[in-house]
Motif scaffolding. Structure first.
Motif, mmCIF file in Angstrom:
data_model
loop_
_atom_site.group_PDB
_atom_site.id
_atom_site.type_symbol
_atom_site.label_atom_id
_atom_site.label_comp_id
_atom_site.label_asym_id
_atom_site.label_seq_id
_atom_site.Cartn_x
_atom_site.Cartn_y
_atom_site.Cartn_z
ATOM 1 N N THR A 1 -23.373 39.186 64.950
ATOM 2 C CA THR A 1 -22.445 40.379 64.921
ATOM 3 C C THR A 1 -21.675 40.557 65.824
ATOM 4 O OG1 THR A 1 -24.122 41.669 63.444
ATOM 5 C CG2 THR A 1 -22.388 42.923 64.644
ATOM 6 N N ASP B 1 -20.062 40.866 57.501
ATOM 7 C CA ASP B 1 -21.315 40.737 58.329
ATOM 8 C C ASP B 1 -22.447 41.300 57.223
ATOM 9 O OD1 ASP B 1 -23.168 40.827 60.075
ATOM 10 O OD2 ASP B 1 -22.276 42.079 61.561
ATOM 11 N N GLU B 2 -22.970 40.211 56.615
ATOM 12 C CA GLU B 2 -23.790 40.433 55.666
ATOM 13 C C GLU B 2 -23.536 41.421 54.635
ATOM 14 O OE1 GLU B 2 -27.868 40.894 57.166
ATOM 15 O OE2 GLU B 2 -27.335 40.120 58.959
ATOM 16 N N GLN C 1 -21.634 45.500 59.294
ATOM 17 C CA GLN C 1 -23.357 45.563 58.738
ATOM 18 C C GLN C 1 -23.725 46.756 58.225
ATOM 19 O OE1 GLN C 1 -25.684 43.381 61.969
ATOM 20 N NE2 GLN C 1 -27.260 43.045 60.372
#
Ligand code: ATP
Ligand code: MG
Lengths: 280, 345
Positions: B43, B158-159, B82
């Motif tokens: 991140t 991010d994910e 995220q």
């Protein structure tokens, strides 16, 4: 937990409110609508018929209309700055909050000390040779100076309360929203207006309602700076109650202040309404 | 053209170093996956590329332009956070439209793009809702749709699918890959999920403790880990490692067997569990646990006192306590330097 328990726990406070607030409040309502034991609207006609009612009403409205927006902008600006600080934040908050600890009468007296004939302002102007002898600023010939002095005193005295509420509200907004807005192209100003302000609505509601109610009840500062030269609603209530000994008209004034407060609170609630599901 | 070049980027948070001098080049239109354990700096790296974090050192270039001094909005990127960061005060529609409105895209075009991306992420029936009325997975899809609607040159994710159920994730994965390839977007995609990494990536960057350990094509990363960490992190179950003793002349003594290996005095032997098969000669393994997985059977055993796993054909019946002999596929054996933890070529 038994269902009744929360209510039971709230009962003493509720009773206290009922007895010491709503009961006397009911009495005032009755008082405003009766005269010599008869139901009548005469108190209200007397009130509006008096030559001081219109100026008192409009002075109060104008004071609120000028002071509150100025305070809101100042509080938002100061809160945004405080919010950005990494160190010394709480120290600064304490400093800003100092006027909160001073009663409104004391605040009025402090500003009187500045504006009166032997006050700081006269001394400074004299020292710089702007005037050659002490001038009376707060006389009835200079209504607007009195008005301005009241505005200044009110701003000085009560901006901090809004700021404290707004700082607390801003602290509750996760910084990820501002970051997302930044990535998606929002300028600093757009982030403030499109993200921070809407997410701040609950705090703005609290701050505005609190402040508007305080503004409609402005009294001691006006008394200290202008006596009765600048009539306001609360001052007139006081006059009718204690000078003219007419409780009925005083109660009518109180009802006007109440009506204004309720109306403006509703407007604020309506304007800053946050739809269900749109909370943080 | 949106090539991303990261030159010697480091990030310190006080005394803690989250990134140690990262160098990485992501080609135009490439799909780069960042893979690594929690807390390894994925991140942080993404936020530095986005401009939300300033690097303590190093440079970031996007499309031939140095951007590390530019604010996020001047970098031509869009991002899936995220933690989603879906605006609570806006409806799903307005969330997806946010970036387009900032870019002053016309109303009809906003409408078209919002509907298209919402459809893609299967959230078209949610457009009027607020984020407080969505599930975590739905919110995540709104975040992805908002990033896609920008049709950016570079997208940082991010994910983005971490909160979806397995089936939906499979479907979204395929759609994302299709859309991003079609729109010629350069993508950096963070994930914990190896299968996702393998299936999406043109290249995978494996990160560990603030370093990029290896950046290569998925099969390379899998077959030829550049470091012991990569072998132990990628693959489920991961690589097996055994100590080796030099017998001289490039031969090594491993768990009672002799294998041909690199020249040198110290090395560690490594083999993937599926590159083992039962045989008459090989490593002698004492079976501890047997887990039938359908097509295969996962056997956990002990070899020379070390835990050792093998993925075997499910036809063969194996019972715990049994001692079996496992032969490694010779050209799948890998060697690592115990000192540097790097692969020995
Ligand atoms: N603002 C910060 N201040 C201090 N330390 C931080 C900060 N942000 C991240 N870190 C630390 O930097 C390291 C890397 O964090 P990062 O968020 O990049 O990890 P990650 O790889 O994204 O992990 P995850 O997979 O759990 O999301 C972590 O050890 C984290 O504790
Ligand atoms: Mg992360």
């Amino acid at each position: 937990m038994p269902r009744a328990l929360p209510y039971l726990l709230l009962l003493p406070a509720s009773l206290f409110l009922l007895v010491f607030f709503f009961y006397p409040f009911g009495l005032v309502v009755v008082e405003s609508l009766t005269r010599g034991g008869e139901w009548t609207t005469e108190n209200f006609t007397r009130m509006t018929g008096h030559w001081k009612f219109a100026p008192a009403f409009w002075n109060t409205i104008w004071l609120t209309a000028i002071v509150v927006p100025v305070q809101l902008i100042m509080a938002l600006t100061m809160a945004s700055v405080v919010q950005k600080l990494k160190t010394g934040r709480s120290g600064l908050l304490y400093i800003f909050a100092i006027p909160l600890g001073i009663s409104d009468l004391a605040a009025g007296l402090i500003w009187l000390a500045i504006f009166e004939q032997s006050g700081f302002l006269n001394s400074i102007f004299h020292a710089f040779g702007i005037i050659d002898r002490p001038t009376l600023y707060l006389g009835y010939q200079n209504m607007w100076v009195i008005f301005l002095a009241v505005v200044l005193a009110e701003i000085w005295r009560a901006t901090a309360i809004m700021m404290v509420i707004i700082v607390a509200g801003m602290g509750l907004i996760p910084k990820e929203y501002s970051e997302a807005a930044e990535v998606f192209g929002a300028s600093r100003w757009q982030r403030f207006t499109r993200v921070t302000l809407p997410l701040l609505r609950p705090s703005l509601q609290t701050a505005l309602i609190l402040r508007i109610l305080m503004a409609f009840e402005v009294f001691a500062v006006v008394m200290a700076l202008g006596g009765t030269t600048l009539p306001v609603l609360m001052g007139e209530t006081f006059q009718w109650q204690f000078q003219l000994q007419d409780r009925g008209v005083a109660a009518a004034y109180a009802m006007v202040i109440l009506g204004l407060s309720v109306a403006f609170s509703l407007v604020v609630l309506r304007l800053l309404h946050v739809p269900k599901g749109a909370r943080i | 053209m949106a090539e991303i070049v990261i030159k010697g980027v480091a990030k310190d948070f006080g005394a803690f170093t989250a990134l140690h001098s990262v160098d990485l080049t992501i080609a135009d239109q490439e799909f780069m996956v960042l893979l690594g354990a929690s807390g390894c700096g994925k991140t942080t790296l993404l936020r530095i590329i986005a401009g939300l974090e300033t690097p303590s050192q190093g440079e970031v270039w996007i499309g031939g332009r140095r951007v590390d001094h530019l604010p996020p909005r001047a970098r031509g990127i869009s991002m899936v956070f995220q933690n989603y960061a879906v605006f609570p005060h806006l409806t799903v529609f307005e969330n997806i439209a946010f970036g387009l409105r900032m870019a002053k895209v016309t109303g009809t075009e906003v409408d078209r793009r919002v509907r298209r991306t919402a459809e893609l992420m299967h959230i078209e029936q949610l457009l009027k809702r607020y984020s407080g009325e969505l599930s975590g997975g739905q919110r995540q899809r709104v975040a992805v749709a908002r990033a896609l609607a920008m049709e950016p040159d570079v997208i940082l994710m991010d994910e983005p699918l971490s909160n979806l159920d397995a089936l939906l994730r499979l479907e979204m994965r395929a759609e994302l890959k299709g859309v991003l390839a079609e729109s010629k977007t350069t993508t950096i995609y963070v994930t914990h999920d190896q299968v996702e990494a393998m299936s999406l990536a043109d290249r995978i960057s494996v990160m560990n403790g603030g370093y990029i350990v290896q950046a290569d094509r998925p099969t390379e990363v899998y077959r030829n880990p550049a470091a012991r960490f990569v072998g132990s992190f990628i693959g489920n179950p991961p690589m097996n490692f055994l100590p080796a003793k030099s017998e001289g002349a490039g031969r090594w003594h491993v768990a009672g067997q002799s294998f041909a290996g690199p020249q040198g005095s110290a090395a560690e032997f490594a083999i993937r569990p599926e590159d083992l098969h039962p045989s008459d000669t090989g490593l002698s393994a004492e079976v501890r646990v047997v887990e039938p997985l359908g097509p295969h059977t996962l056997v956990t055993a002990q070899v020379a006192g070390q835990p050792f796993r093998a993925v075997l054909d499910s036809d063969r019946h194996i019972t715990p306590g049994e001692v079996i002999t496992l032969a490694p596929v010779p050209d799948r054996i890998r060697w690592f330097d115990p000192e540097t933890q790097k692969a020995i070529a």
